[in-house]
Enzyme design. Sequence first.
Site, PDB file in Angstrom:
ATOM      1  N   ASP A 134       1.002  -1.149  -0.104  1.00  0.00           N
ATOM      2  CA  ASP A 134      -0.062  -0.085   0.062  1.00  0.00           C
ATOM      3  C   ASP A 134       0.819   1.387   0.022  1.00  0.00           C
ATOM      4  O   ASP A 134       1.896   1.372   0.631  1.00  0.00           O
ATOM      5  CB  ASP A 134      -0.887   0.072   1.252  1.00  0.00           C
ATOM      6  CG  ASP A 134      -2.197   1.009   0.953  1.00  0.00           C
ATOM      7  OD1 ASP A 134      -3.217   0.609   0.963  1.00  0.00           O
ATOM      8  OD2 ASP A 134      -1.812   2.483   1.063  1.00  0.00           O
ATOM      9  N   ILE A 135       0.335   2.150  -0.969  1.00  0.00           N
ATOM     10  CA  ILE A 135       1.307   3.363  -0.774  1.00  0.00           C
ATOM     11  C   ILE A 135       1.314   4.177   0.461  1.00  0.00           C
ATOM     12  O   ILE A 135       2.162   5.166   0.574  1.00  0.00           O
ATOM     13  CB  ILE A 135       0.699   4.191  -2.274  1.00  0.00           C
ATOM     14  CG1 ILE A 135       1.856   5.103  -2.661  1.00  0.00           C
ATOM     15  CG2 ILE A 135      -0.356   5.028  -1.836  1.00  0.00           C
ATOM     16  CD1 ILE A 135       1.492   5.697  -4.106  1.00  0.00           C
TER      17      ILE A 135
ATOM     18  N   ASN B 267     -12.842  -3.274   2.388  1.00  0.00           N
ATOM     19  CA  ASN B 267     -13.884  -2.448   2.311  1.00  0.00           C
ATOM     20  C   ASN B 267     -14.890  -2.222   1.169  1.00  0.00           C
ATOM     21  O   ASN B 267     -14.521  -2.644   0.052  1.00  0.00           O
ATOM     22  CB  ASN B 267     -13.203  -0.948   2.388  1.00  0.00           C
ATOM     23  CG  ASN B 267     -12.359  -0.737   3.720  1.00  0.00           C
ATOM     24  OD1 ASN B 267     -12.740  -1.010   4.887  1.00  0.00           O
ATOM     25  ND2 ASN B 267     -10.925  -0.233   3.491  1.00  0.00           N
TER      26      ASN B 267
ATOM     27  N   VAL C 204     -11.006   2.804  -3.895  1.00  0.00           N
ATOM     28  CA  VAL C 204     -10.694   2.255  -5.182  1.00  0.00           C
ATOM     29  C   VAL C 204     -11.438   1.323  -5.737  1.00  0.00           C
ATOM     30  O   VAL C 204     -11.660   0.094  -4.994  1.00  0.00           O
ATOM     31  CB  VAL C 204      -9.246   1.890  -5.124  1.00  0.00           C
ATOM     32  CG1 VAL C 204      -8.781   1.117  -6.536  1.00  0.00           C
ATOM     33  CG2 VAL C 204      -8.119   2.767  -4.652  1.00  0.00           C
TER      34      VAL C 204
ATOM     35  N   HIS D 193      -9.937  -5.248  -3.563  1.00  0.00           N
ATOM     36  CA  HIS D 193      -8.717  -5.644  -3.065  1.00  0.00           C
ATOM     37  C   HIS D 193      -8.861  -5.862  -1.676  1.00  0.00           C
ATOM     38  O   HIS D 193      -9.792  -5.459  -0.717  1.00  0.00           O
ATOM     39  CB  HIS D 193      -7.691  -4.386  -2.986  1.00  0.00           C
ATOM     40  CG  HIS D 193      -8.317  -2.867  -2.674  1.00  0.00           C
ATOM     41  ND1 HIS D 193      -9.509  -2.563  -3.723  1.00  0.00           N
ATOM     42  CD2 HIS D 193      -8.366  -2.299  -1.484  1.00  0.00           C
ATOM     43  CE1 HIS D 193      -9.580  -1.353  -2.873  1.00  0.00           C
ATOM     44  NE2 HIS D 193      -9.260  -1.346  -1.580  1.00  0.00           N
TER      45      HIS D 193
ATOM     46  N   HIS E  25      -6.848  -5.741   2.028  1.00  0.00           N
ATOM     47  CA  HIS E  25      -6.063  -5.270   2.703  1.00  0.00           C
ATOM     48  C   HIS E  25      -5.369  -6.524   3.635  1.00  0.00           C
ATOM     49  O   HIS E  25      -6.061  -7.076   4.385  1.00  0.00           O
ATOM     50  CB  HIS E  25      -6.316  -4.064   3.576  1.00  0.00           C
ATOM     51  CG  HIS E  25      -6.624  -3.038   2.858  1.00  0.00           C
ATOM     52  ND1 HIS E  25      -6.244  -1.717   2.685  1.00  0.00           N
ATOM     53  CD2 HIS E  25      -7.993  -2.693   2.358  1.00  0.00           C
ATOM     54  CE1 HIS E  25      -6.942  -0.893   2.053  1.00  0.00           C
ATOM     55  NE2 HIS E  25      -8.244  -1.489   1.875  1.00  0.00           N
TER      56      HIS E  25
HETATM   57  P1  5GP Z   1      -9.736   1.208   0.140  1.00  0.00           P
HETATM   58  O1  5GP Z   1     -10.163   2.501   0.965  1.00  0.00           O
HETATM   59  O2  5GP Z   1     -10.392   1.418  -1.221  1.00  0.00           O
HETATM   60  O3  5GP Z   1     -10.188  -0.223   0.749  1.00  0.00           O
HETATM   61  O4  5GP Z   1      -8.377   1.326  -0.004  1.00  0.00           O
HETATM   62  C1  5GP Z   1      -7.629   1.864  -1.038  1.00  0.00           C
HETATM   63  C2  5GP Z   1      -6.006   1.336  -0.675  1.00  0.00           C
HETATM   64  O5  5GP Z   1      -5.219   1.644  -1.927  1.00  0.00           O
HETATM   65  C3  5GP Z   1      -5.735   2.851   0.394  1.00  0.00           C
HETATM   66  O6  5GP Z   1      -5.097   2.183   1.406  1.00  0.00           O
HETATM   67  C4  5GP Z   1      -4.407   3.604  -0.439  1.00  0.00           C
HETATM   68  O7  5GP Z   1      -3.396   3.938   0.396  1.00  0.00           O
HETATM   69  C5  5GP Z   1      -4.032   2.682  -1.455  1.00  0.00           C
HETATM   70  N1  5GP Z   1      -3.550   2.964  -2.721  1.00  0.00           N
HETATM   71  C6  5GP Z   1      -4.283   4.193  -3.465  1.00  0.00           C
HETATM   72  N2  5GP Z   1      -3.592   4.475  -4.488  1.00  0.00           N
HETATM   73  C7  5GP Z   1      -2.623   3.874  -4.548  1.00  0.00           C
HETATM   74  C8  5GP Z   1      -1.549   3.745  -5.544  1.00  0.00           C
HETATM   75  O8  5GP Z   1      -1.481   4.331  -6.619  1.00  0.00           O
HETATM   76  N3  5GP Z   1      -0.489   2.725  -5.274  1.00  0.00           N
HETATM   77  C9  5GP Z   1      -0.659   1.909  -4.132  1.00  0.00           C
HETATM   78  N4  5GP Z   1       0.458   0.831  -3.985  1.00  0.00           N
HETATM   79  N5  5GP Z   1      -1.780   2.089  -3.160  1.00  0.00           N
HETATM   80  C10 5GP Z   1      -2.758   2.966  -3.406  1.00  0.00           C
END
Ligand code: 5GP
Length: 124
Positions: free
Chosen positions: A39-40, A97, A106, A110, A112
Amino acid sequence: MPIDATAPYDDDNIFAKILRGEIPSTKVYEDEWAIAFEDINPQAEIHTLVVPRGKYVSWDDFSAKAPDEEIAGFVRAVGKVAREKGLVEPGYRLLANVGADGGQEVPHLHVHLFGGQKLGRMIA
Ligand code: 5GP
């Protein structure tokens, strides 16, 4: 911005671009069904994302529409990433999520994978 979990799949989402190799990621695993990358913006010592190669908006979309083989392949990939990262002992946490209340940002499914520290209570 949380996503609308009922919206159609968007080919321009950031994880679709990572899957196509159009933007970089710190990839730690890949197989026929899934890829995993760091994760970034990590929320724990270890924070890895496992993403199916198939085009599914969310866990809801995936669990409703994916063929059994694809579901098995993805679930096995998640377990394998955790084992390869040495997380089974002392333990880890999985999180997916879904939609606005889930805080999904996103719109490509995915999972986590958090670990490397005591993770505390389930919901902060
Ligand atoms: P969500 O809130 O959709 O469950 O989590 C999205 C996750 O994607 C977040 O933890 C965010 O930090 C990660 N993320 C968003 N953009 C990028 C990216 O460009 N690269 C990576 N490696 N992670 C990302």
